[in-house]
Scaffold this motif. Structure first.
Motif, PDB file in Angstrom:
ATOM      1  N   GLN A  67       0.678  -1.245  -0.060  1.00 21.23           N
ATOM      2  CA  GLN A  67       0.086  -0.044   0.108  1.00 21.23           C
ATOM      3  C   GLN A  67       0.744   1.141   0.011  1.00 21.23           C
ATOM      4  N   LEU A  68       1.973   1.155   0.652  1.00 23.05           N
ATOM      5  CA  LEU A  68       3.015   2.356   0.940  1.00 23.05           C
ATOM      6  C   LEU A  68       3.405   2.577  -0.423  1.00 23.05           C
ATOM      7  N   LYS A  69       3.932   1.557  -1.052  1.00 22.97           N
ATOM      8  CA  LYS A  69       4.702   1.707  -2.590  1.00 22.97           C
ATOM      9  C   LYS A  69       3.391   2.311  -3.449  1.00 22.97           C
ATOM     10  N   LYS A  70       2.422   1.802  -3.427  1.00 25.30           N
ATOM     11  CA  LYS A  70       1.478   2.154  -4.338  1.00 25.30           C
ATOM     12  C   LYS A  70       1.216   3.936  -4.208  1.00 25.30           C
ATOM     13  N   GLU A  71       1.073   4.123  -2.864  1.00 25.67           N
ATOM     14  CA  GLU A  71       0.937   5.573  -2.677  1.00 25.67           C
ATOM     15  C   GLU A  71       2.049   6.337  -3.043  1.00 25.67           C
ATOM     16  N   GLN A  72       3.421   5.908  -2.959  1.00 24.83           N
ATOM     17  CA  GLN A  72       4.511   6.474  -3.368  1.00 24.83           C
ATOM     18  C   GLN A  72       4.706   6.525  -4.828  1.00 24.83           C
ATOM     19  N   THR A  73       4.284   5.575  -5.615  1.00 31.68           N
ATOM     20  CA  THR A  73       4.289   5.609  -7.217  1.00 31.68           C
ATOM     21  C   THR A  73       3.333   6.647  -7.650  1.00 31.68           C
ATOM     22  N   LYS A  74       1.975   6.747  -6.930  1.00 29.77           N
ATOM     23  CA  LYS A  74       0.884   7.887  -7.421  1.00 29.77           C
ATOM     24  C   LYS A  74       1.553   8.942  -7.103  1.00 29.77           C
ATOM     25  N   ALA A  75       1.981   9.495  -5.868  1.00 33.84           N
ATOM     26  CA  ALA A  75       2.729  10.791  -5.656  1.00 33.84           C
ATOM     27  C   ALA A  75       3.831  11.064  -6.643  1.00 33.84           C
ATOM     28  N   ALA A  76       4.740  10.048  -6.804  1.00 32.94           N
ATOM     29  CA  ALA A  76       5.774  10.258  -7.838  1.00 32.94           C
ATOM     30  C   ALA A  76       5.094  10.507  -9.246  1.00 32.94           C
TER      31      ALA A  76
ATOM     32  N   GLY B  55       0.514  19.136 -24.463  1.00 30.27           N
ATOM     33  CA  GLY B  55       1.554  18.811 -25.175  1.00 30.27           C
ATOM     34  C   GLY B  55       2.410  17.471 -24.357  1.00 30.27           C
ATOM     35  N   THR B  56       1.838  17.118 -23.511  1.00 32.26           N
ATOM     36  CA  THR B  56       2.432  15.888 -22.519  1.00 32.26           C
ATOM     37  C   THR B  56       1.547  14.519 -23.055  1.00 32.26           C
ATOM     38  N   ARG B  57       2.200  13.438 -23.282  1.00 33.17           N
ATOM     39  CA  ARG B  57       1.687  12.315 -23.343  1.00 33.17           C
ATOM     40  C   ARG B  57       1.853  11.618 -22.228  1.00 33.17           C
ATOM     41  N   MET B  58       0.876  10.677 -21.833  1.00 38.09           N
ATOM     42  CA  MET B  58       0.968   9.766 -20.375  1.00 38.09           C
ATOM     43  C   MET B  58       2.349   8.998 -20.427  1.00 38.09           C
ATOM     44  N   SER B  59       2.906   8.604 -21.608  1.00 35.27           N
ATOM     45  CA  SER B  59       3.942   7.692 -21.945  1.00 35.27           C
ATOM     46  C   SER B  59       5.134   8.627 -21.622  1.00 35.27           C
ATOM     47  N   ASP B  60       5.146   9.672 -21.635  1.00 34.57           N
ATOM     48  CA  ASP B  60       6.200  10.816 -21.187  1.00 34.57           C
ATOM     49  C   ASP B  60       6.284  10.718 -19.779  1.00 34.57           C
TER      50      ASP B  60
ATOM     51  N   THR C 154       1.243   1.520 -15.855  1.00 31.68           N
ATOM     52  CA  THR C 154       1.147   1.780 -14.508  1.00 31.68           C
ATOM     53  C   THR C 154       0.636   3.034 -13.983  1.00 31.68           C
ATOM     54  N   VAL C 155       0.406   3.955 -15.140  1.00 35.47           N
ATOM     55  CA  VAL C 155      -0.247   5.194 -14.733  1.00 35.47           C
ATOM     56  C   VAL C 155      -1.742   4.973 -14.711  1.00 35.47           C
ATOM     57  N   PHE C 156      -2.197   4.006 -15.599  1.00 35.56           N
ATOM     58  CA  PHE C 156      -3.615   3.808 -15.397  1.00 35.56           C
ATOM     59  C   PHE C 156      -4.020   2.780 -14.398  1.00 35.56           C
ATOM     60  N   LEU C 157      -3.088   2.291 -13.597  1.00 33.18           N
ATOM     61  CA  LEU C 157      -3.380   1.358 -12.384  1.00 33.18           C
ATOM     62  C   LEU C 157      -4.155   2.432 -11.407  1.00 33.18           C
ATOM     63  N   HIS C 158      -3.352   3.573 -11.576  1.00 34.80           N
ATOM     64  CA  HIS C 158      -3.608   4.640 -10.489  1.00 34.80           C
ATOM     65  C   HIS C 158      -4.913   5.503 -10.859  1.00 34.80           C
ATOM     66  N   PHE C 159      -4.770   5.746 -12.397  1.00 38.12           N
ATOM     67  CA  PHE C 159      -5.910   6.956 -12.477  1.00 38.12           C
ATOM     68  C   PHE C 159      -6.653   6.244 -13.824  1.00 38.12           C
ATOM     69  N   SER C 160      -7.878   6.204 -13.601  1.00 36.57           N
ATOM     70  CA  SER C 160      -8.734   5.496 -14.809  1.00 36.57           C
ATOM     71  C   SER C 160      -8.790   6.197 -16.189  1.00 36.57           C
ATOM     72  N   THR C 161      -8.363   7.345 -16.259  1.00 30.35           N
ATOM     73  CA  THR C 161      -8.414   7.775 -17.684  1.00 30.35           C
ATOM     74  C   THR C 161      -7.300   8.914 -17.660  1.00 30.35           C
TER      75      THR C 161
END
Length: 194
Positions: free
Chosen positions: A8-17, A33-38, A49-56
């Motif tokens: 859970q802590l790792k997940k929160e840290q990843t989201k914050a990062a 001008g920014t892509r999620m892959s960037d 991983t981005v979409f594990l934390h944010f639905s869209t």
């Protein structure tokens, strides 16, 4: 006692990062001008991983904008609480923006293209200062022009300088360079002529 697991802590840290990384990239390249892959690459995570934390993508943008708009509004409130004059308040408002100027400038430039939730968050920053602005006008007896009109004039002046920062301060830091000019110009518009 409910302690968080290391996962859970790792997940929160990843989201914050991800949020912090997005802030940095949005500030430099713009939101549109920014892509999620960037962001994923800069945060050293997979695109998925981005979409594990944010639905869209829109939800991600909204959360980043909401988080940093809350920070700007909080700083503005902190600075504004000790203000006794309109001049001090205008200066405090600019100080609140200055800490986040590159990101705030992107919001000014791209606000009409933001997802609705993100745009609402940006508007909430304006509400944060609007309250203090109205109170300062009342304290100084400057009520002959509606507070909303004066506030819109102030925001228009500040946003014009930020949106045209490449002309006003090519090296960056529009607010630092023009803080006194913005404040003095606005206050001179309100001076009573005898």
């Amino acid at each position: 006692m409910n302690q968080k697991t290391s996962r859970q802590l790792k997940k929160e840290q990843t989201k914050a990062a991800l949020i912090e990384t997005a802030y940095d990239i949005f500030s430099k390249k713009g939101i549109q001008g920014t892509r999620m892959s960037d962001i994923a690459a800069a945060a050293n995570v997979s695109h998925g991983t981005v979409f594990l934390h944010f639905s869209t993508q829109e939800a991600f943008i909204a959360e980043v904008v909401q988080y940093y708009c809350n920070q700007i509004a909080l700083r503005t409130h902190e600075y504004s609480d000790s203000c006794h004059s309109l001049r001090e308040l205008l200066s405090a408002h600019l100080d609140g923006i200055m800490e986040y100027e590159p990101f705030y400038t992107r919001l000014v430039i791209e606000s009409r293209m933001l997802p609705t939730e993100a745009r609402d968050a940006f508007i909430s920053v304006q509400s944060a200062i609007s309250f203090h602005f109205s109170k300062a006008l009342e304290r100084e007896g400057l009520t002959s022009i509606p507070a909303g009109s004066l506030f819109n004039m102030w925001m228009g002046l500040v946003h014009y300088y930020l949106a045209n920062g490449d002309l006003f301060a090519p090296e960056g830091n529009v607010i630092r360079r023009y803080k006194a000019t913005l404040t003095d110009t606005f206050l001179s518009l309100m001076e009573k002529k005898d």
